[in-house]
Design an enzyme around this catalytic site. Sequence first.
Site, PDB file in Angstrom:
ATOM      1  N   ASN A 288       0.877  -1.158   0.118  1.00  0.00           N
ATOM      2  CA  ASN A 288       0.019   0.108   0.127  1.00  0.00           C
ATOM      3  C   ASN A 288       1.086   1.435  -0.023  1.00  0.00           C
ATOM      4  OD1 ASN A 288      -2.609  -1.118   0.209  1.00  0.00           O
ATOM      5  ND2 ASN A 288      -1.926  -2.012   1.957  1.00  0.00           N
ATOM      6  N   ASP A 289       1.946   1.311   0.746  1.00  0.00           N
ATOM      7  CA  ASP A 289       2.834   2.207   0.830  1.00  0.00           C
ATOM      8  C   ASP A 289       3.349   2.843  -0.789  1.00  0.00           C
ATOM      9  OD1 ASP A 289       2.985   3.620   3.276  1.00  0.00           O
ATOM     10  OD2 ASP A 289       4.296   1.779   4.029  1.00  0.00           O
ATOM     11  N   ILE A 290       3.767   1.638  -1.106  1.00  0.00           N
ATOM     12  CA  ILE A 290       4.240   1.770  -2.587  1.00  0.00           C
ATOM     13  C   ILE A 290       3.500   2.042  -3.724  1.00  0.00           C
ATOM     14  CG2 ILE A 290       5.562   0.922  -4.600  1.00  0.00           C
ATOM     15  CD1 ILE A 290       7.136  -1.046  -2.139  1.00  0.00           C
TER      16      ILE A 290
END
Length: 397
Positions: free
Chosen positions: A164-166
């Site tokens: 999700n961060d990326i």
Amino acid sequence: MSDPLPLAGIKAVEFSHMVMGPSCGLILADLGADVVKVEPAPDGDNTRRLAGSGAGFFAAMNRNKRSIALDLKSAEGAALARKLIAGADVMLENFRPGALDKMGFGYEALSRGNPKLIYCSLKGFLAGPYENRTALDEVVQMMGGLAYMTGPPGRPLRAGASVNDIMGGMFGVIGILAALNERHRTGRGQLVTSGLFETNMFLVAQHMLQFAVTGKPANPMPERLAAWAVYDVFDVADGEQVFVAVVSDTQWRAFCDAFDLADLKDAPGLGSNRERVLQRERFLPRLRTLFAAWSKADLAAECERIGLPFAPIGKPHELFDDPHLNHPGAMVTLTLEDGRTTPAPALPIALKGDRLALRRDLPRVGEHGREIAAELGYDAAAIAELSRRGILGGDPV
């Protein structure tokens, strides 16, 4: 690439740490933008010092950037940062809601001095009841169904990377590129926001819509009814494992021919994938026994020969020796803080057939601070004084 990169001439200022913000800045930088990473003086981004599973975050997400280390709590440090942003096309940040607004670095304040500024906020949640909550990748995976879908029943399990961060950083880039294009028409910038939770929901939408279509809740992936009859990990002779998939009737016939399974190829009730899915236990035990006699290399070679999807089960540390990853351009060489060098995967796109290369190695804390200050009009004496007082960090002159 011999031609200018697509974002050459775009100036971006990055106030971020961990993964979501730095991944957004990394993509812009790899595509040619001049990305200046603003770090706290004197020690820089805390991500540089993470251990354990976070030890690779900084090295993975901060190439092709310049670093300036500033004491933003000082009037002089804040003034230098504002001057930097006044000449920028893009600013991006991923701090808790309101943190930069309190320091005078929110969108409303900065856009008054630079109406063309595209300000990208990478947050835990977009507008709604949760927007002021603190979020992490694991938090939104747990609350957003991804951990439920990844682990076996009763054992929610986060995905094995900061997905999700990326992807949240990627969606931030998409928003920035859209805003840059709109700025060509309007002459004005805008606020772009990317949400970690909303990124997770975009990933699990297929399972939400599965329920909408079928009326049945999706089972966790280890317990799911696969859409294809052969879509499994098999143990092979050398103690390794190989994933093999047969996803069409044409592939089923080629599979049966290659592995001497003529009786299955023409067996009643196995003629279509839909039929085979309902009768997996009729032939899967036989396939497991069959593949147990094959080596990983031989099974992979045979699957490749007949065009089946397959995958040896790889471990991240083994990928440094992967022949495809070692094809020219697929990796870039980075210098770590201790002076060792390591290859790292390049951005996963090719432009005009070329992969995007390393232009700047991982920056030391404040490595480019004096260079950047000089570009903003500070003379040598002023830069030396800011450095002496610890307002401008970095290596001594």
